[in-house]
Design a protein around this motif. Sequence first.
Motif, short mmCIF file in Angstrom:
data_model
loop_
_atom_site.label_atom_id
_atom_site.label_comp_id
_atom_site.label_asym_id
_atom_site.label_seq_id
_atom_site.Cartn_x
_atom_site.Cartn_y
_atom_site.Cartn_z
N GLY A 9 -4.39 50.65 19.39
CA GLY A 9 -5.99 50.35 18.98
C GLY A 9 -6.73 51.35 18.40
N GLN A 10 -6.04 52.71 18.63
CA GLN A 10 -7.26 53.60 18.46
C GLN A 10 -7.35 53.77 16.71
N THR A 11 -6.20 53.67 16.13
CA THR A 11 -6.06 53.70 14.71
C THR A 11 -6.87 52.76 13.96
N ARG A 12 -6.78 51.62 14.82
CA ARG A 12 -7.74 50.35 14.21
C ARG A 12 -9.21 50.87 14.14
N LYS A 13 -9.75 51.52 15.27
CA LYS A 13 -10.96 51.93 15.35
C LYS A 13 -11.33 52.86 14.56
N ILE A 14 -10.26 53.78 13.96
CA ILE A 14 -10.58 54.99 12.98
C ILE A 14 -10.74 54.36 11.87
N ALA A 15 -9.87 53.29 11.46
CA ALA A 15 -9.85 52.64 10.24
C ALA A 15 -11.13 51.79 9.92
N GLU A 16 -11.66 51.35 11.19
CA GLU A 16 -12.96 50.52 11.11
C GLU A 16 -14.13 51.52 10.90
N HIS B 74 -6.09 64.11 6.56
CA HIS B 74 -7.04 64.53 7.61
C HIS B 74 -5.95 64.16 8.74
N HIS B 75 -6.09 65.22 9.71
CA HIS B 75 -5.32 65.04 10.90
C HIS B 75 -6.37 64.60 12.11
N ALA B 76 -6.49 63.36 12.56
CA ALA B 76 -7.25 63.04 13.50
C ALA B 76 -6.90 62.98 14.96
N ALA B 77 -7.22 63.66 15.97
CA ALA B 77 -6.85 63.48 17.29
C ALA B 77 -7.08 62.02 17.88
N GLY B 78 -6.19 61.30 18.41
CA GLY B 78 -6.08 59.81 19.09
C GLY B 78 -6.63 59.66 20.52
N ALA B 79 -6.19 58.70 21.00
CA ALA B 79 -6.73 58.51 22.45
C ALA B 79 -5.51 58.55 23.44
N LEU B 80 -5.90 58.39 24.46
CA LEU B 80 -4.94 58.22 25.91
C LEU B 80 -5.54 57.23 26.53
N ARG B 81 -4.82 56.25 26.50
CA ARG B 81 -5.07 54.93 27.60
C ARG B 81 -4.23 54.71 28.52
N TYR B 82 -4.13 55.79 29.49
CA TYR B 82 -3.27 55.64 30.62
C TYR B 82 -3.39 54.21 31.39
N SER B 83 -4.57 54.00 31.47
CA SER B 83 -4.75 52.68 32.60
C SER B 83 -4.06 51.74 31.83
N GLU B 84 -3.71 51.59 30.62
CA GLU B 84 -3.27 50.42 29.86
C GLU B 84 -1.80 50.58 29.50
N TYR B 85 -1.23 51.81 29.99
CA TYR B 85 0.19 51.94 29.72
C TYR B 85 1.23 50.98 30.70
N ASP B 86 2.16 50.84 30.25
CA ASP B 86 3.32 50.34 31.10
C ASP B 86 4.08 51.60 31.55
N PHE B 87 5.03 51.47 32.32
CA PHE B 87 5.83 52.48 33.31
C PHE B 87 6.47 53.33 32.12
N PHE B 88 6.96 52.78 31.22
CA PHE B 88 7.53 53.47 30.17
C PHE B 88 6.60 54.58 29.23
N LYS B 89 5.62 53.91 29.14
CA LYS B 89 4.47 54.81 27.92
C LYS B 89 3.93 55.96 29.01
N ARG B 90 3.59 55.33 30.43
CA ARG B 90 3.27 56.40 31.18
C ARG B 90 4.11 57.73 31.35
N TRP B 91 5.43 57.24 31.36
CA TRP B 91 6.37 58.49 31.73
C TRP B 91 6.34 59.28 30.36
N MET B 92 6.33 58.53 29.34
CA MET B 92 6.41 59.38 28.03
C MET B 92 5.09 60.29 27.92
N MET B 93 4.11 59.85 28.21
CA MET B 93 2.88 60.47 28.07
C MET B 93 2.93 61.69 29.01
N ARG B 94 3.24 61.51 30.31
CA ARG B 94 3.31 62.49 31.11
C ARG B 94 4.42 63.56 30.87
N ARG B 95 5.48 63.25 30.11
CA ARG B 95 6.56 64.17 29.70
C ARG B 95 5.74 65.14 28.46
#
Length: 178
Positions: free
Chosen positions: A12-19, A121-142
């Motif tokens: 959803g963050q890139t959509r916000k950026i595009a908007e 342009h390089h834009a920093a995105g978002a970290l939506r930890y509360s919405e991630y499933d187990f796999f995404k949380r693990w990836m983001m922690r790594r």
Amino acid sequence: MIVLVGYVSIEGQTRKIAEAIAAEIEKHGHRALLFNVGEMVEYGVDHPQAAILCAPVHAGRYPDPFVGFVRREADWLKSIPTAFVSVSLLIRSELEEERQEAQDFAGSLFAETHWRPGMVHHAAGALRYSEYDFFKRWMMRRMAARERASIDVSQDHQFTDWTALATFTTEFLKAAVQ
Ligand SMILES: Cc1cc2nc3c(=O)[nH]c(=O)nc-3n(C[C@H](O)[C@H](O)[C@H](O)COP(=O)(O)O)c2cc1C
């Protein structure tokens, strides 16, 4: 001028950026066509005269539907002024080599698709930890552990610099209308 703002967004963050880009384009008196290019079947109806494409880095690459769109439309994209907004977290790293890695994702996309946007342009995105499933949380922690930068993966964060994004869009419009 009619400007295509084409994006693909997983979280959803890139959509916000595009908007935000589309809103900025309209503020300058131009018309923005906001499209998810991963889903659109026909984009050319209103004959955009310029395009800004936006995509997030997920697991070291841009989403396949986005790469597919750029590949298919490379010839058309080469014929008009274009810009690319790459969304990632590594671009905000304190480490130079990781910021470079974030920039290299874009370089690989250009090499793979033969599309060379006039501005990037390089834009920093978002970290939506509360919405991630187990796999995404693990990836983001790594990723956070590897990055050693100040990402607290137990909370949601939005890192996008909206002012820098608006400035980039304005600069692109200035260059595109010339
Ligand atoms: C599963 C997953 C993998 C990611 N992999 C990378 C990565 O390899 N490099 C990076 O810089 N950012 C990575 N990110 C960060 C995303 O680029 C960032 O969260 C961005 O805001 C996502 O955009 P979106 O909300 O439009 O999908 C990843 C995020 C997720 C959730």
